[in-house]
Design an enzyme around this catalytic site. Structure first.
Site, PDB file in Angstrom:
ATOM      1  N   TYR A   1      42.273 -45.642 -50.459  1.00  0.00           N
ATOM      2  CA  TYR A   1      43.371 -45.973 -49.549  1.00  0.00           C
ATOM      3  C   TYR A   1      42.964 -45.831 -48.090  1.00  0.00           C
ATOM      4  CZ  TYR A   1      45.945 -45.850 -53.869  1.00  0.00           C
ATOM      5  OH  TYR A   1      46.350 -46.101 -55.155  1.00  0.00           O
TER       6      TYR A   1
ATOM      7  N   ARG B   1      52.968 -48.347 -56.156  1.00  0.00           N
ATOM      8  CA  ARG B   1      52.251 -47.060 -56.159  1.00  0.00           C
ATOM      9  C   ARG B   1      51.144 -47.070 -55.096  1.00  0.00           C
ATOM     10  NH1 ARG B   1      50.427 -42.529 -59.428  1.00  0.00           N
ATOM     11  NH2 ARG B   1      48.170 -42.569 -59.754  1.00  0.00           N
TER      12      ARG B   1
ATOM     13  N   HIS C   1      52.633 -51.865 -60.036  1.00  0.00           N
ATOM     14  CA  HIS C   1      51.629 -50.887 -59.612  1.00  0.00           C
ATOM     15  C   HIS C   1      51.323 -50.999 -58.119  1.00  0.00           C
ATOM     16  CE1 HIS C   1      49.047 -47.769 -61.233  1.00  0.00           C
ATOM     17  NE2 HIS C   1      48.081 -48.165 -60.425  1.00  0.00           N
TER      18      HIS C   1
ATOM     19  N   HIS D   1      45.463 -37.913 -59.288  1.00  0.00           N
ATOM     20  CA  HIS D   1      44.063 -38.341 -59.420  1.00  0.00           C
ATOM     21  C   HIS D   1      43.171 -37.137 -59.714  1.00  0.00           C
ATOM     22  CE1 HIS D   1      44.668 -42.196 -56.802  1.00  0.00           C
ATOM     23  NE2 HIS D   1      45.049 -42.369 -58.041  1.00  0.00           N
TER      24      HIS D   1
ATOM     25  N   LYS E   1      48.752 -39.783 -67.145  1.00  0.00           N
ATOM     26  CA  LYS E   1      47.402 -40.224 -67.501  1.00  0.00           C
ATOM     27  C   LYS E   1      46.474 -39.025 -67.592  1.00  0.00           C
ATOM     28  CE  LYS E   1      44.018 -43.723 -66.136  1.00  0.00           C
ATOM     29  NZ  LYS E   1      43.687 -44.758 -65.127  1.00  0.00           N
TER      30      LYS E   1
ATOM     31  N   ARG F   1      53.436 -44.447 -61.807  1.00  0.00           N
ATOM     32  CA  ARG F   1      53.019 -45.531 -62.682  1.00  0.00           C
ATOM     33  C   ARG F   1      54.257 -45.992 -63.459  1.00  0.00           C
ATOM     34  NH1 ARG F   1      49.142 -41.339 -63.313  1.00  0.00           N
ATOM     35  NH2 ARG F   1      47.043 -41.920 -62.573  1.00  0.00           N
TER      36      ARG F   1
END
Length: 283
Positions: free
Chosen positions: A263, A231, A228, A254, A164, A139
């Site tokens: 994805y 990424r 982004h 994640h 995050k 990120r």
């Protein structure tokens, strides 16, 4: 607003966010949202607020500012934090309608397009920043928070701290990136942050966004994309090369595999491997 003036109220609010170990970016966002909320009701006692008052504020944001669904949720969470964490009220289900999430597939660059973007950047520092984001799936905030000591060349990995959700993780250190970083280090001699701006401070988000926007124009790529998107492209390209989805989940940081599974829906290479039922019919 009760016995507290606005500045004291915001200080108390920020202190509680810090005590709860929220990230710098979350604190900044929540504080901004909450300040806008109390500015909307300058004469009201917040401790006596009703759900209808908050609902009215949300309608104002939607009508006057046309805020996105994700932004609306940020406002809701920021206000919710005040009532539950600052005032220490018990958790409850507030009658505020959270917007339904719109499930859109992210934009992705092809490997060829990423190569064109990188080649269009001649400045060594600028190229290093973009290379780091793409090669490690970072990120924007994560690349700007990198310290020199976070590059673990012997183990071929990069340490990502306080990402995050206040999580630390390791991600890939590309051999090509390492060679470029060594050249960059010799030329720029950063002192603490890997990528430093003025006065040895962290490089700014707006500067990186401007670098990327210029590169996109120079590369003549007719696609919408942001930092982004690199990424997203990192994850998609790994998947297309057969990397296990669980590994990709870990590299991206994640919490849920469901987040990473998006994805699988945008990998064109995987689609090529699947034959249509029509192809099995003799017609």
């Amino acid at each position: 607003m009760g016995n507290l003036n606005k500045s004291t109220l915001l200080v108390n609010y920020e202190e509680q966010l810090m005590i709860k170990r929220y990230s710098y970016n979350t604190i900044k966002t929540y504080k901004s949202c909450f300040k806008e909320f109390i500015d909307f009701y300058p004469k009201k006692n917040l401790n006596q607020m009703k759900n209808s008052d908050i609902q009215r504020f949300m309608i104002h944001l939607i009508r006057r500012k046309n805020i996105a669904r994700s932004t609306q949720n940020q406002y809701i969470n920021a206000i919710k934090f005040y009532f539950e964490k600052v005032l220490n009220r018990p958790k409850e289900t507030y009658q505020w309608h959270r917007p339904r999430a719109v499930k859109k597939l992210p934009h992705v660059f092809s490997e060829q397009e990423v190569m064109l973007i990188i080649k269009s950047i001649k400045n060594l520092k600028h190229r290093c920043i973009i290379l780091t984001i793409y090669s490690a799936g970072l990120r924007l905030s994560e690349v700007l928070n990198l310290r020199i000591s976070d590059i673990h060349s012997k183990e071929n990995c990069i340490f990502i701290r306080d990402a995050k959700g206040n999580k630390d993780r390791y991600t890939l250190l590309s051999e090509k990136l390492l060679l470029t970083l060594r050249e960059y280090y010799i030329n720029y001699k950063p002192s603490f942050w890997l990528f430093e701006g003025a006065n040895a401070g962290r490089y700014s988000k707006s500067s990186v966004q401007a670098i990327f926007k210029r590169a996109l124009v120079k590369a003549k790529i007719g696609k919408n994309g942001t930092i982004h998107t690199l990424r997203h492209s990192f994850a998609t390209h790994l998947l297309e090369r057969g990397v296990n989805l669980r590994y990709i989940q870990t590299l991206l940081g994640h919490n849920s595999i469901k987040t990473t599974e998006i994805y699988t829906h945008i990998s064109k290479q995987n689609l090529k491997k699947i034959a249509s039922p029509l192809d099995f019919l003799i017609i």
